[in-house]
Design an enzyme around this catalytic site. Structure first.
Site, PDB file in Angstrom:
ATOM      1  N   HIS A  47     -79.746 -14.114  17.378  1.00  0.00           N
ATOM      2  CA  HIS A  47     -78.666 -13.971  18.364  1.00  0.00           C
ATOM      3  C   HIS A  47     -78.787 -15.023  19.471  1.00  0.00           C
ATOM      4  O   HIS A  47     -77.791 -15.623  19.870  1.00  0.00           O
ATOM      5  CB  HIS A  47     -78.701 -12.581  18.990  1.00  0.00           C
ATOM      6  CG  HIS A  47     -78.007 -11.529  18.196  1.00  0.00           C
ATOM      7  ND1 HIS A  47     -76.641 -11.525  18.012  1.00  0.00           N
ATOM      8  CD2 HIS A  47     -78.473 -10.439  17.538  1.00  0.00           C
ATOM      9  CE1 HIS A  47     -76.296 -10.475  17.276  1.00  0.00           C
ATOM     10  NE2 HIS A  47     -77.399  -9.805  16.967  1.00  0.00           N
TER      11      HIS A  47
ATOM     12  N   THR B  69     -76.279  -3.613  12.421  1.00  0.00           N
ATOM     13  CA  THR B  69     -77.615  -3.138  12.065  1.00  0.00           C
ATOM     14  C   THR B  69     -77.634  -1.671  11.623  1.00  0.00           C
ATOM     15  O   THR B  69     -78.223  -1.341  10.592  1.00  0.00           O
ATOM     16  CB  THR B  69     -78.571  -3.327  13.253  1.00  0.00           C
ATOM     17  OG1 THR B  69     -78.692  -4.723  13.532  1.00  0.00           O
ATOM     18  CG2 THR B  69     -79.949  -2.763  12.956  1.00  0.00           C
TER      19      THR B  69
ATOM     20  N   ASP C 267     -79.960  -6.367   6.703  1.00  0.00           N
ATOM     21  CA  ASP C 267     -78.948  -5.396   7.124  1.00  0.00           C
ATOM     22  C   ASP C 267     -77.597  -6.047   7.393  1.00  0.00           C
ATOM     23  O   ASP C 267     -76.590  -5.369   7.589  1.00  0.00           O
ATOM     24  CB  ASP C 267     -79.418  -4.635   8.369  1.00  0.00           C
ATOM     25  CG  ASP C 267     -79.794  -5.560   9.517  1.00  0.00           C
ATOM     26  OD1 ASP C 267     -79.981  -6.772   9.290  1.00  0.00           O
ATOM     27  OD2 ASP C 267     -79.931  -5.064  10.646  1.00  0.00           O
TER      28      ASP C 267
ATOM     29  N   ASP D 296     -85.297   1.333  17.102  1.00  0.00           N
ATOM     30  CA  ASP D 296     -85.377   2.733  16.674  1.00  0.00           C
ATOM     31  C   ASP D 296     -84.489   3.008  15.472  1.00  0.00           C
ATOM     32  O   ASP D 296     -84.862   3.720  14.541  1.00  0.00           O
ATOM     33  CB  ASP D 296     -85.032   3.683  17.824  1.00  0.00           C
ATOM     34  CG  ASP D 296     -83.771   3.318  18.579  1.00  0.00           C
ATOM     35  OD1 ASP D 296     -82.776   2.935  17.957  1.00  0.00           O
ATOM     36  OD2 ASP D 296     -83.787   3.417  19.826  1.00  0.00           O
TER      37      ASP D 296
ATOM     38  N   ASP E  13     -83.538 -10.829  14.187  1.00  0.00           N
ATOM     39  CA  ASP E  13     -82.199 -10.616  14.737  1.00  0.00           C
ATOM     40  C   ASP E  13     -82.115 -11.068  16.188  1.00  0.00           C
ATOM     41  O   ASP E  13     -81.183 -11.772  16.583  1.00  0.00           O
ATOM     42  CB  ASP E  13     -81.824  -9.141  14.624  1.00  0.00           C
ATOM     43  CG  ASP E  13     -80.411  -8.850  15.107  1.00  0.00           C
ATOM     44  OD1 ASP E  13     -79.459  -9.269  14.419  1.00  0.00           O
ATOM     45  OD2 ASP E  13     -80.260  -8.212  16.159  1.00  0.00           O
TER      46      ASP E  13
END
Length: 540
Positions: free
Chosen positions: A304, A75, A347, A158, A300
């Site tokens: 996962h 990422t 990403d 973040d 994401d």
């Protein structure tokens, strides 16, 4: 008289042409969908609305063969590479976390001990883009207007907000402890009024009062495997992985308010925050082009836990598609069709679940890194004597104790080669390269080229491993990413809106081409470390 008229007409045409040539979009919106495979555009297309993903595909320009051009596909490096137009070898974000020899510890890609939290909780506020060593397209936009253009980055993660916003923009991310969006003193000294108002709505808590049920009849999710299976990771407190999910009940044992990140409602919350930022900062309402960088992190987290073939993932993308349709409709109303520019990418993509492939007898496996490390330590002690020869193993890299090697008067390159050869003994390890290899040779193709594009002379390890296709490290249920294989590198790249003609191309391109393409469209400088090239199908 005729000559005078023709001269005046020529001047008028020139002025009109000049005005048209200098016109810029009111707003650029960069969208990164965390962990999105290119195939999801087509796999779920029949179920998408007309105004979401399909709008970009049918009315924008789609690069069908776009890839990440380095290893590792994580990422932090992904967001950095999209916005800088270069790879970790140059921009320096070599992982989400990486080992720093001088510090003797791992560091986080966006950590900054010199700043403090603004809003949220202190431990989640030590964030800035300072570890990124080059400018971004968002920086270059700000520089091109003497910083009159505004840039705002928004994400649950973040790093998904701070890295795209660059060194000169503002970034806001989600604090899982308070359920609020926050920033740091790198950007602001106090929480903006519009953000206080937004946080006071406590939207995260409201979303988590819901039960996550399939958007449609579960029998219609024919692109996904059976809902309850042995491939997915159940939430703590549950033995099964099937709908419905009582989120309020799950909160207690699954990260509290932070649970929202692992549900599709995290994307809804991100869109809510995007609307608030657009209105609070009045983006696109001034004389200069502004930039909103939005990253959808929840895809994401869901990916996962449940994997790319799960009902939960399909449902997450169907819901995100509806959110995007509403978002693009909002942009039409606020700025006008053709007055804003959008790009959408990911990403990184993702691998299939190891257990899922095993169930179908597809070659796959799980590399036992703990066993390998134990064996490696025994090998080094047997060959070089007692000592802590291995300082760190992370990101499929091995960091050697260089001071000890020097103290024992050993040749560093020979030790690197010995360990690389030793690691090839393990099932699942396909290739092993040394830092000396990476520094000495220039690789132009294959996985070793991708490895070199992610190799940073100061930050990377002594030995770098590449696993076999479809192999993951210490994995059985759930999945991850990080390799240079097609399943991790192939991502969507779509441009839509201002000065973008509809079309598509199967020509190979890389995600490092996105930033230079935006630069050419806006007639601004390319980021200072960029190695990508403008996509001519879009710019010419």
């Amino acid at each position: 008289m005729k000559k005078t008229f023709l001269t005046g007409l020529a001047v008028l045409i020139a002025l009109v042409s000049f005005a048209q040539g200098t016109k810029k979009p009111k707003l650029v919106v960069g969208i990164v969908v965390d962990q999105m495979r290119y195939e999801y555009l087509h796999k779920f297309k029949d179920r998408y609305t007309d105004g979401g993903f399909k709008r970009l595909m049918d009315e924008g320009f789609m690069m069908k063969n776009a890839h990440y051009n380095y290893i590792p596909t994580y990422t932090g490096p992904g967001h950095s590479s999209v916005y800088t137009g270069t790879t970790p070898a140059t921009h320096g974000i070599v992982g989400n976390n990486w080992y720093v020899r001088d510090l003797g510890r791992m560091i986080y890609c966006a950590e900054d001990s010199t700043v403090s939290a603004v809003g949220g909780t202190e431990k989640n506020g030590k964030i800035s883009p300072r570890n990124m060593l080059t400018t971004t397209i968002t920086d270059e936009l700000r520089l091109s207007t003497n910083q009159r253009s505004k840039v705002v980055g928004v994400a649950i993660k973040d790093r998904g907000a701070a890295l795209p916003a660059g060194h000169l923009g503002d970034a806001y991310w989600f604090d899982k402890n308070t359920g609020e969006f926050m920033t740091s003193t790198y950007y602001k000294e106090e929480v903006p009024k519009w953000l206080k108002k937004f946080n006071n709505k406590k939207l995260a808590q409201k979303y988590l009062s819901n039960t996550w049920k399939p958007l449609y009849n579960i029998k219609t999710y024919v692109q996904s495997v059976e809902d309850n299976n042995e491939f997915e990771v159940p939430f703590i407190g549950r033995e099964t992985t099937d709908f419905p999910y009582d989120l309020e009940e799950l909160m207690e044992n699954n990260d509290g308010i932070g649970l929202i990140a692992g549900t599709p409602f995290g994307n809804d919350l991100t869109l809510d925050m995007a609307y608030a930022a657009l209105e609070g900062e009045e983006l696109g309402k001034g004389d200069e082009t502004d930039f909103l960088a939005v990253s959808f992190s929840s895809t994401d987290y869901v990916g996962h836990r449940f994997g790319p073939s799960s009902v939960e993932l399909e449902d997450t993308y169907l819901r995100l598609d509806q959110g995007l349709e509403e978002f693009f409709g909002y942009l039409d109303k606020e700025y006008g069709e053709g007055e804003y520019l959008v790009f959408l990418t990911a990403d990184h993509a993702v691998a299939d679940v190891v257990n899922y492939f095993k169930s179908m007898d597809v070659p796959t496996g799980s590399f036992d890194s703990r066993f390998a490390l134990t064996q490696l330590k025994g090998f080094t002690r047997a060959n070089y004597g007692e000592g802590d020869w291995i300082l760190n193993t992370s990101n499929d890299q091995i960091f050697l104790n260089r001071p000890l090697i020097a103290e024992k008067d050993l040749d560093l390159e020979e030790v690197q080669r010995d360990i690389a050869d030793f690691m090839l003994r393990f099932d699942g390890v396909k290739e092993a390269y040394t830092a000396a290899d990476m520094k000495r040779f220039e690789y132009t193709e294959g996985r070793k080229h991708l490895l070199q594009m992610g190799f940073n002379h100061k930050a990377s390890g002594d030995v770098l491993l590449i696993l076999e296709p479809a192999w993951l490290t210490n994995s059985s249920r759930g999945t991850t990413h990080g390799t240079g294989f097609i399943y991790d590198t192939h991502v969507p790249v779509l441009f839509y809106g201002w000065n973008v003609k509809p079309g598509q191309s199967s020509k190979y391109c890389t995600i490092t081409d996105i930033a230079p393409t935006i630069s050419m469209l806006l007639d601004i400088r390319i980021p200072n470390g960029a190695s990508g090239q403008p996509i001519q199908e879009i710019t010419d």
